[in-house]
Design an enzyme around this catalytic site. Structure first.
Site, PDB file in Angstrom:
ATOM      1  CB  SER A 184      -4.432  10.018   8.017  1.00 16.59           C
ATOM      2  OG  SER A 184      -3.642   8.823   7.044  1.00 16.59           O
ATOM      3  CG  ASP A 185       1.077   8.678  11.799  1.00 17.10           C
ATOM      4  OD1 ASP A 185       1.710   8.191  10.851  1.00 17.10           O
ATOM      5  OD2 ASP A 185       1.505   8.913  12.730  1.00 17.10           O
ATOM      6  CD1 TRP A 186       2.318   5.095   5.866  1.00 18.82           C
ATOM      7  CD2 TRP A 186       2.440   7.119   6.282  1.00 18.82           C
ATOM      8  NE1 TRP A 186       2.796   5.847   4.844  1.00 18.82           N
ATOM      9  CE2 TRP A 186       2.789   7.184   5.226  1.00 18.82           C
ATOM     10  CE3 TRP A 186       2.118   8.559   6.919  1.00 18.82           C
ATOM     11  CZ2 TRP A 186       3.274   8.296   4.380  1.00 18.82           C
ATOM     12  CZ3 TRP A 186       2.462   9.596   6.301  1.00 18.82           C
ATOM     13  CH2 TRP A 186       3.043   9.447   4.947  1.00 18.82           C
ATOM     14  N   GLY A 187      -2.117   4.892   8.631  1.00 18.26           N
ATOM     15  CA  GLY A 187      -3.061   3.815   9.468  1.00 18.26           C
ATOM     16  C   GLY A 187      -4.000   4.827  10.294  1.00 18.26           C
TER      17      GLY A 187
END
Ligand code: BGC
Length: 735
Positions: A265-268
């Site tokens: 996942s992208d960060w968050g």
């Protein structure tokens, strides 16, 4: 969600390093360390030896951003199972985050402007090597999303508005990076077209548009490049978050493209435990570690909400990526030495220069103003982006793709590079930084030629509000425009000296109200640390300009495909409190496809670029091949200098398909001596003639006549031939 990396953050991180790195158990106790077994067999064997908590530990970022030696992400290894650490680091323009001693290469958009996959491979290999020597084994790159919105703050981080060019560029970079045993993450999957409301916006896009305009580059980077990692994006697609989207993850990525690697996942960008795990996410990266895939995932497995088989599949995909790319057998350099090690090499700096030379587009050259010739000339060098320091010099984009500051990276400014090169011809440089127009005008009046270097900032987290060249600085928090007006500066200089050349350091298209007043124009993007040397080599003609635009430059704010608020930045929809919706109502008419379908002339068309020599195309034949066809034609250098052209082949499909007028399906950069001719062959596989059929759920070829056009820009195609195709259905993922 993230902040620009700084060396101070990394220094703090040094105190917080765990001793628990993997790889210390003996090979005898870890039979999966046998390299003669297949990656899949090794991954299965290791999975069989793992406990529930061993498995869960591999699925999430357990420590804060920058915790581990300045890297964006860190999943510690497991020594008793011989599992090495996974260290994730950003890498758009070079090995970034808080790493030092790495090479600052040109921006991704400059790299793709070279239309040279061989160079892109070399870039990837250099990036992979530097990463490995810095102790990194996962690169958060390449960015291959389609540049749909010219105002997108990450325009500079992506390759092109055309999925074919993005796919070829991306696949070559992937091969280069993974050749160094560093796993890539293609990003940001998918329909990640804007930064405004980036955490909540929904890209509302129909399936055919998604398949044709946004997905092919991922398919190609996976099946041609062998990519073993994908990063799902922040945005939603048709209201469903990208990291829990069954249609784009399970359906397209796994089902169609046959992806067997890890989805990060992208960060968050993770928003759930069960839905994310069930729909195809393998690793949660977050600024707050382990929100959904830590203990919460373990509980969900124990409760039976997430079957053990699903967790096993997630871990298997991570291990398979690690074994396939060679992370177990060729772990990166050990810390703490790696963090301190300078890893840039003279070869990599030379490569950065070559990429900038091959990626800087010559857009105008009236009256042969360029290259600069003669000796004893006075050159007025003017403008905020020509100066010595990083604050002035737009060599670099902002956000996670940013590379460390001047003072850390030895940047050659235009002033340094041009002054040094000018001395070889006994030319003199008169410098004015452009803050005082009177000084700039005085320098221009006193010179034979004026070179004005201006720039614009782009950053992750913030879209530009318009296409106006505003200068200044964009960050995650927004853009602060320059107080001085760069357009006015150019006009004032051009009025003072008719021999004015403009150099743009921008991350994407800008409007050019002064274009008719100047004789020469380069688009140098964010050129990296060899900025001044590359620019000098081009200005003085030591190398031939050979770049072509990977993106259309619009003539006005409104005469371009994205012109309504519903398209960008999006509108609220009744009943959806999560975020706005950006309506992809232009459908297939992305970039040049829209201009051609609507008969709108842009400022500069997609694929356009000049050289100091001239070329002639002739004798096109298109003949069927075992799969698809081959276009053959003659390209001649009709000028008096060695130089390169980018030969491009576009396919026009029968009107009944509803496809755009013409689409890029092949290209080749060709270097020729003066007078030299070459027969160029461009393969057009059957996919070149196919479109996505939503009912059939796959690529189909409609029977009929197809036009193949060849030339050196989307609007300059002197050769045409037709070819008939019969009906065919290609397997999904055959793109
Ligand atoms: C960016 C990603 C990046 C990640 C880690 C996010 O804010 O969107 O592109 O890889 O941060 O730095």
């Amino acid at each position: 969600m993230r902040f620009r990396r700084c060396a101070a953050a990394a220094a703090v991180a040094l105190f917080a390093v765990l001793a628990a790195s993997g790889g210390t158990a003996s090979a005898a106790s870890c039979p999966w360390m046998n390299p003669t077994l297949s990656p899949n067999a090794r991954a299965e064997m290791l999975l069989g030896a793992m406990s529930l908590s061993d498995k869960v530990a591999m699925t999430y970022q357990q420590y804060p951003l920058d915790y581990h030696y300045g890297a964006a992400g860190y999943i510690p290894g497991n020594a008793s199972l011989c599992i090495p650490d996974l260290v994730f680091n950003d890498a758009g323009q070079g090995v970034g985050d808080a790493q030092t001693g790495t090479t600052a290469f040109p921006a991704p958009i400059a790299q793709s402007a070279s239309w040279d996959p061989g160079l892109q491979y070399q870039f990837g290999a250099a990036l992979g090597q530097e990463a490995s020597e810095k102790g990194i084994d996962v690169q958060l790159a390449p960015g291959i999303e389609t540049d749909r919105v010219p105002m997108d703050g990450r325009n500079w981080e992506y390759a092109s508005e055309d999925p074919f060019l993005s796919g070829q560029t991306g696949a070559a970079e992937v091969e280069g990076i993974q050749s160094q045993h560093v796993i890539v993450t293609l990003k940001h999957y998918i329909a990640n077209s804007q930064e405004t409301d980036r955490m909540t916006d929904s890209a509302d896009v129909d399936q055919r548009t998604l398949e044709e305009m946004y997905a092919p580059q991922y398919d190609v980077a996976i099946h041609q490049g062998g990519a073993m990692g994908v990063m799902c994006s922040y945005n939603r697609i048709n209201s469903v978050y990208a990291c829990e989207n069954p249609q784009t993850l399970k359906g397209m990525l796994d089902g169609q493209f046959g992806f067997t690697g890890m989805v990060v996942s992208d960060w968050g960008a993770t928003h759930s435990t069960v839905a994310s795990a069930m729909n195809g996410l393998d690793i949660e990266m977050n600024v707050t570690p382990g929100t959904y895939f830590g203990p919460a995932l373990e509980t969900a497995v124990e409760d039976g909400q997430v079957p053990t088989s699903t967790l096993n599949d997630m871990v298997l995909r991570i291990l398979r990526a690690m074994f396939t790319v060679g992370v177990f057998d060729h772990p990166p350099a050990a810390q703490p030495e790696a963090y301190a090690a300078p890893v840039s090499t003279p070869d990599h700096v030379a490569l950065a220069r070559t990429i900038s030379e091959e990626g800087t587009v010559l857009l105008k050259n009236q009256d042969g103003i360029l290259p600069l010739t003669g000796s004893g000339q006075k050159i007025a060098l003017i403008g905020p982006a020509a100066g010595q320091t990083g604050a002035e010099n737009e060599y670099n984009g902002e956000g996670s793709g940013h590379i460390p500051e001047v003072g850390v990276v030895p940047v050659v400014s235009p002033l340094q590079g041009i002054t040094q090169r000018a001395a070889a011809d006994d030319d003199t440089v008169l410098y004015a930084d452009g803050t005082a127009t009177a000084d700039a005008v005085a320098a221009a009046k006193a010179a034979n030629v004026a070179v004005v270097v201006v720039g614009d900032s782009e950053s992750e987290g913030t879209d530009r509000s318009s296409l106006t060249l505003t200068g200044g600085t964009c960050t995650l928090e927004g853009c602060v425009p320059q107080t001085s007006d760069q357009n006015a500066l150019i006009s004032a200089v051009a009025a003072a000296n008719p021999n004015t050349v403009v150099v743009l350091d921008t991350g994407g298209p800008v409007l050019m109200p002064w274009l008719g007043q100047v004789k020469g124009l380069f688009e140098a993007w964010y050129p990296g640390q060899e900025d001044g040397n590359a620019l000098a080599a081009l200005l003085f003609g030591d190398v031939d300009p050979s770049a072509h635009l990977p993106e259309t430059f619009p003539a006005s704010e409104t005469a371009q495909p994205i012109s309504t608020a519903a398209q960008w930045p999006g509108v609220t929809e009744p009943g959806d409190s999560v975020g706005p919706h950006s309506i992809y109502s232009e459908g297939l008419l992305v970039g040049y496809r829209w201009y051609e379908a609507n008969g709108v002339t842009p400022l500069f068309p997609f694929g356009y670029g000049l050289s100091y020599t001239t070329f002639h195309f002739s004798d096109l034949t298109v003949t069927p091949a075992s799969s698809g066809a081959v276009a053959r034609f003659t390209l001649q250098n009709t000028g008096s200098r060695y130089g390169a052209d980018v030969a491009q082949a576009y396919v026009g499909m029968p009107a009944s398909t509803g496809e755009p007028p013409r689409q890029l399906k092949g290209y080749q950069k060709v270097w020729l001596e003066p007078g030299q001719s070459k027969t160029v062959s461009i393969a057009l596989p059957e996919t070149s003639f196919a479109h996505w059929d939503t009912t059939a759920g796959t690529w189909v070829v409609t029977p009929g006549d197809y036009t193949v056009s060849v030339g050196d820009s989307s609007a300059g195609l002197p050769l045409q031939a037709t070819l008939s195709r019969s009906s065919a259905q290609l397997p999904a993922g055959a793109y």
